[in-house]
Design a protein around this motif. Structure first.
Motif: not given
Length: 404
Positions: A10-14, A311-325, A394-402
């Protein structure tokens, strides 16, 4: 781009990715692996043999991903009562050929569980879950020998550290962040021993066939522990990869992203259970938002431990989706985008100082955002990526959160 090692469940590109407040979990023993007497004996045999060779292995509890429900971008809000689950439209994700998106129809009772969509949305959970998590007992599951871990004071040592400032969450449908949860993950419990005895079993093809024939679900007999991984992007827009040690259990020598697992034990201890007690599903069912918090917190903790970034140098995580290995029978991993306020040079210096899990990797590599977006199977570097890194790319390319 097709790769036999990995696929996107699943991806959260929308929404250009989802924040913690947009994710909820449903916890139930119905979502556990199916039990079979002959299989349980096989799992014990596999575990006994592995521990005889690798006595440092620890059988920790893990969350098991059973299925999920993702809102439609056209109708982001769920509206349902406690006796009838909402529809699960599939327009906003790519499903694997080996995984049925809504397996809940095939639950033990033969009917869909009640109360999929609770009336109350997730409450915000404070970030002290990260600190709580770091105080839990850390058992190494895949390292040769018991390695003494030292306590790090990264927040004090990093004088150059700046608070990560994330830009406004870019992308489509940003107004939908106020509508409540968009993704429901249905989770059971499993463990590392079951993972080795099912997903990594020499009989895994037989187990999948039996699962399909007996339960109409090829994954019914598999552990399917949910992992986490991070596409970590530095302040100068470099993506962080680490080369896995040859001593780790999987994908030794290959390039990976920081990652690991959300820990049920951490959730239970944070909810008042005594350290060392058996993980309680009932305890977590009372506060499912604590599980969501651990899911998001665990990926930052893995970055801290593996890359040595505070941890103080990290921003809020953004869930891109779930991949299967698919090298481990379709094991799922939730992949996140995490922004870091440090430059690549600063991250490199911290990495070489060594973090709590420095033994798990041997080198750090940086790729530009453009290089990551252009990676495909024809790229020479692609063959050096382990499956978890491929799925995250693959998820980063699909979702492009940035995306700007």
């Amino acid at each position: 781009m097709m790769d036999p090692d990995v696929s996107v469940l699943l991806h959260c590109a929308d929404w250009s990715g989802l924040l913690e407040s947009q994710v909820r979990v449903e916890l139930s023993e119905r979502f556990n692996r199916r039990i079979d007497a002959a299989l349980e004996r096989h799992i014990e045999e596999v575990w006994t043999e592995r521990v005889s060779r690798e006595p440092w292995l620890f059988n920790g509890a893990k969350f098991r991903l059973h299925s999920f429900c993702l809102a439609s971008p056209q109708c982001p809000s769920f509206s349902c009562d406690s006796s009838k689950p909402p529809p699960c439209p599939n327009s906003s994700f790519v499903t694997s050929l080996d995984f049925v998106e809504d397996q809940e129809d095939k639950s033990q009772s033969g009917q869909r569980p009640q109360g999929l969509c609770d009336s109350d949305p997730l409450r915000d959970v404070t970030q002290n879950s990260l600190d709580q998590r770091s105080r839990s007992v850390n058992h190494t599951e895949n390292v040769e020998g018991v390695i003494q871990q030292t306590t790090n004071s990264l927040d004090q040592d990093c004088s150059t550290c700046r608070k990560a400032e994330l830009p406004p969450h870019a992308g489509k449908n940003t107004d939908d962040r106020d509508t409540g949860p968009l993704l429901t993950l249905r989770l059971g419990l499993t463990c590392y021993k079951d993972y080795l005895g099912t997903n990594w079993s020499c009989r895994v093809a037989e187990l999948r066939q039996r699962g399909g024939a007996e339960f109409s679900d090829p994954l019914a007999l598999l552990a399917q522990p949910l992992g986490v991984g991070a596409v970590l992007c530095t302040g100068d827009r470099q993506v962080v990869l680490i080369r896995r040690s040859q001593r780790v259990a999987e994908a030794g020598g290959l390039l990976d992203i920081p990652g690991g697992h959300p820990e049920p034990q951490v959730v239970c201890e944070r909810l008042g259970q005594t350290a060392g007690d058996v993980v309680s599903m009932a305890t977590m069912q009372q506060r499912p938002e604590a599980v969501v918090s651990e899911l998001f917190a665990s990926v930052c903790a893995e970055i801290r431990d593996e890359v040595n970034v505070p941890l103080s140098c990290l921003g809020e995580p953004v869930l891109m989706g779930v991949a299967l290995n698919h090298t481990s029978a379709g094991r799922p991993s939730a992949e996140f985008y995490v922004r870091c306020s440090l430059t690549s040079d600063e991250v490199r210096k911290l990495y070489w100082k060594g973090g709590a899990e420095a033994h798990e990797s041997t080198d750090i590599v940086f790729l530009s955002r453009t290089e990551v977006l252009q990676l495909d199977r024809s790229s020479p570097l692609w063959s050096e990526l382990c499956p978890s890194a491929k799925g995250a790319v693959l998820l980063y390319q699909t979702v492009e959160p940035d995306r700007e």
